[in-house]
Design a protein around this motif. Structure first.
Motif, short mmCIF file in Angstrom:
data_model
loop_
_atom_site.label_atom_id
_atom_site.label_comp_id
_atom_site.label_asym_id
_atom_site.label_seq_id
_atom_site.Cartn_x
_atom_site.Cartn_y
_atom_site.Cartn_z
N GLY A 1 0.76 -1.23 0.00
CA GLY A 1 0.00 0.00 0.00
C GLY A 1 0.79 1.29 0.00
N PRO A 2 0.16 2.38 0.46
CA PRO A 2 0.77 3.71 0.40
C PRO A 2 2.06 3.85 1.19
CG PRO A 2 -1.60 3.87 0.81
CD PRO A 2 -1.23 2.43 0.95
N ALA A 3 2.21 3.06 2.27
CA ALA A 3 3.42 3.17 3.08
C ALA A 3 4.66 2.82 2.27
CB ALA A 3 3.32 2.27 4.32
N LEU A 4 4.58 1.73 1.50
CA LEU A 4 5.71 1.34 0.65
C LEU A 4 5.90 2.35 -0.48
CD1 LEU A 4 7.90 -0.67 -0.24
CD2 LEU A 4 6.13 -1.89 -1.52
N GLN A 5 4.81 2.80 -1.04
CA GLN A 5 4.89 3.79 -2.13
C GLN A 5 5.59 5.06 -1.66
OE1 GLN A 5 1.08 4.67 -3.83
NE2 GLN A 5 1.87 6.27 -5.20
N SER A 6 5.23 5.53 -0.47
CA SER A 6 5.85 6.74 0.08
C SER A 6 7.34 6.53 0.32
CB SER A 6 5.15 7.13 1.38
OG SER A 6 5.82 8.19 2.01
N TYR A 7 7.68 5.39 0.93
CA TYR A 7 9.09 5.13 1.20
C TYR A 7 9.89 5.08 -0.10
CZ TYR A 7 13.34 2.49 1.73
OH TYR A 7 14.64 2.08 1.62
N CYS A 8 9.41 4.34 -1.08
CA CYS A 8 10.16 4.18 -2.33
C CYS A 8 10.34 5.51 -3.05
CB CYS A 8 9.44 3.19 -3.25
SG CYS A 8 9.46 1.49 -2.63
N ALA A 9 9.33 6.36 -3.00
CA ALA A 9 9.44 7.67 -3.65
C ALA A 9 10.50 8.53 -2.96
CB ALA A 9 8.09 8.37 -3.63
N LEU A 10 10.55 8.48 -1.63
CA LEU A 10 11.52 9.28 -0.89
C LEU A 10 12.92 8.71 -0.97
CD1 LEU A 10 9.37 10.10 2.26
CD2 LEU A 10 10.15 11.73 0.55
#
Length: 612
Positions: free
Chosen positions: A269-278
């Motif tokens: 979900g969004p938690a992984l998406q946020s981490y990968c983007a940062l």
């Protein structure tokens, strides 16, 4: 009220401690200038009046409104249970741990209910294990940075000698290592470091195909694998090149597995998406590369834990949770409202470092944690405990108070900031119970009175280190060591026992100009070594000291690999950057295997088991 009195009153209301006692018991007062700067950064006026989550202990009174009438408890599955009051009218927490809601009419209050003690395997009494700096391990084609595959041979030795735990250095996702590396200054503690996950273990077909398609990459991997020390920037670049190529090969060779990875990524979900983007960086890869890397890392360490448990280890892997994170990292940037913005963590002068320490990291704001129902802390615990048999909390005294200072300031210009210990401890014990995860708290340094007893009463094991486990009369007899603790001969911030006995750390400090009288310090260390030799009653003081360690009543004894191999060099010299090879030493390519087996046999026999 005077201006200074008003300042101290405001500071205390925000959780700051204008007065404190140092390691020698000397009374200290924080300067008004430090109080003003830190207080301005904390923004205490933004605190909520009522915390959205309260905590309690099973079967004990819980702080709830003193109202008459019937009330009930609702468990996590939505089932209703009767609520009862004691003779004085106080409400009693449920007997079963979990996240509950107390309800009366339309009023609902969230309560995290913890067991009395953290989890410990019922079948274990005096267990033992090894402690590994993962990056220092060696395995075939590790590209210069030790990884999960390097744990295999050590697990085999551990299990063969009846051991139950393998404690790991922090495996948090790190910053791109442009100049150096520190496992205790991570980018994000909620995610894993792909550099310490083995491609050959987690995706062998794709990893081999990537090397076969690029002979220059394959040669570079072998050269780096043989290196004596870690060149973090070069090795990290090499591993990311290999990982990116392996991702392409896996998509081509195993489309079914690739689809499964995509589903895992969607579920994260969004938690992984946020981490990968940062975390995306030209030196490592894009967001897709980081998502694949996280899947790989979780797969690798899950396999290692399964191997440990299936082999008979009652605990298995013990994760290490760093006390904070890099302010420029993904964890801090993704939730700035949770962090101590403008402040960094450190330590006042103590027995380890007479100058104090400024760590260059940040951490959670206690005020923000209360406002958010401790959600960031709970999420962090769950991330680190998942797939592990234990967790070591670095500087667990931080659950009670942390030394904070203005970013970039001197370690001496700091102040203690208090944290809601009871709530954080309840949540730690609850998550330990839910994950069946042993809890170890590194309780060294300036230790407030009573804190060790409180942690022990909740099943949190302290850490007793041989050189410091003594009193005015000398080294403590094995029977006098703490039961609720982990016994160790050294830590990553000290030289191995063989190096400590010979004063290697003293010579390093003198070389750096941090010691005024090396001859006097050396003479004192020589006297300490002689006292330990006499107390251990052995000709080979290192081996006799390990036997002494094994004889303690401590629930767990951990033997660092550096001590198991009889090494003398120090993993990390605290307070130094660039002048000592911190976090760069690799285990030697060759060692005396019979001597190693003898040491493992000694500690195993002393713990009551000489193998399976």
């Amino acid at each position: 009220m005077s201006t200074e009195a008003a300042l101290q009153s405001a500071a205390r209301a925000a959780g700051l401690m204008p007065e404190w006692e140092d390691v020698s018991g000397r009374h200290c007062t924080v300067s008004p200038a430090v109080l003003r700067v830190v207080l301005a950064q904390l923004q205490p006026h933004a605190d909520a009046q009522h915390a959205p989550l309260r905590t309690a202990i099973c079967g004990q009174p819980v702080a709830l409104p003193a109202v008459s009438g019937t009330a009930g408890w609702v468990d996590e599955a939505g089932r209703a249970h009767d609520a009862r009051q004691d003779r004085r009218g106080a409400w009693t927490a449920p007997e079963k741990p979990g996240y509950w809601h107390w309800q009366q009419g339309r009023r609902s209050i969230a309560i995290a209910v913890a067991p009395q003690k953290a989890w410990w395997p019922a079948q274990l009494d005096r267990a033992w294990g090894l402690a590994a700096q993962v990056y220092s391990l060696r395995s075939h084609a590790d590209a210069g940075i030790g990884d999960s595959a390097g744990c295999g041979p050590w697990l085999q030795r551990l299990i063969a000698h009846g051991g139950h735990a393998l404690a790991l250095s922090p495996l948090h996702a790190g910053l791109p290592p442009t100049a150096g590396y520190s496992p205790y200054s991570p980018s994000d503690r909620r995610w894993l470091d792909p550099l310490q996950a083995s491609l050959l273990q987690g995706a062998p077909d794709a990893a081999h195909a990537a090397l076969a398609s690029n002979p220059a990459l394959a040669e570079a991997v072998q050269v780096a694998t043989a290196a004596r020390r870690i060149d973090w920037p070069a090795a990290a670049d090499l591993k990311w090149r290999w990982l990116r190529s392996a991702r392409v090969q896996l998509q081509r060779l195993q489309p079914g597995l690739w689809d499964a990875i995509g589903q895992w990524r969607s579920d994260a979900g969004p938690a992984l998406q946020s981490y990968c983007a940062l975390a995306a960086d030209p030196r490592s890869g894009d967001a897709d590369d980081h998502a694949f890397a996280q899947w790989l890392a979780q797969r690798c360490w899950s396999q290692v834990q399964q191997r440990a448990r299936s082999g008979g280890a009652g605990i298995g892997l013990i994760a290490d949770l760093a006390v904070g994170c890099a302010p420029e990292g993904a964890e801090a940037r993704s939730q700035p409202q949770c962090m101590l913005s403008g402040l960094e963590l450190g330590a006042p002068p103590d027995a380890f470092n007479t100058q104090g320490q400024a760590w260059g990291i940040t951490g959670f704001s206690p005020l923000a944690l209360r406002r958010q129902g401790y959600a960031p802390f709970i999420h962090l615990l769950r991330s680190v405990m998942a797939g592990r048999g234990g967790v070591r909390i670095d500087h667990i005294l931080g659950l009670h108070r942390l030394w904070v200072l203005p970013s970039g300031g001197s370690a001496s210009d700091g102040v203690y900031l208090q944290f809601p210990l009871d709530d954080l401890l309840n949540l730690l014990v609850l998550e330990s119970w839910r994950h069946q995860c042993v809890v170890i708290g590194e309780d060294l340094g300036v230790v407030p009175a009573g804190i060790r007893q409180q942690l022990a009463s909740r099943g949190v094991l302290g850490v007793d280190v041989l050189p410091f486990t003594r009193n005015a009369s000398g080294f403590l007899a094995p029977a006098a060591w703490r039961r609720e603790a982990v016994a160790m001969p050294s830590t990553h911030d000290l030289p191995p026992l063989a190096g400590w006995l010979r004063g290697r750390d003293l010579r390093w400090r003198a070389r750096l100009g941090e010691m005024d009288d090396l001859p006097a310090a050396t003479a004192q260390r020589r006297a300490d070594a002689q006292a330990l030799a006499q107390a251990a009653h052995g000709e080979e003081v290192e081996d006799a000291a390990l036997e002494r360690l094994a004889a303690t009543p401590s629930r767990l004894a951990l033997l660092p690999l550096e001590d198991a191999l009889g090494l003398r060099t120090q993993v990390n010299l605290p307070g130094t950057v660039g002048v000592h090879p911190n976090w760069r030493r690799r285990l030697p390519l060759h060692w005396d295997e019979p001597a190693l087996q003898s040491r493992l046999g000694r500690i195993s026999a002393g713990r009551g088991g000489a193998g399976r």
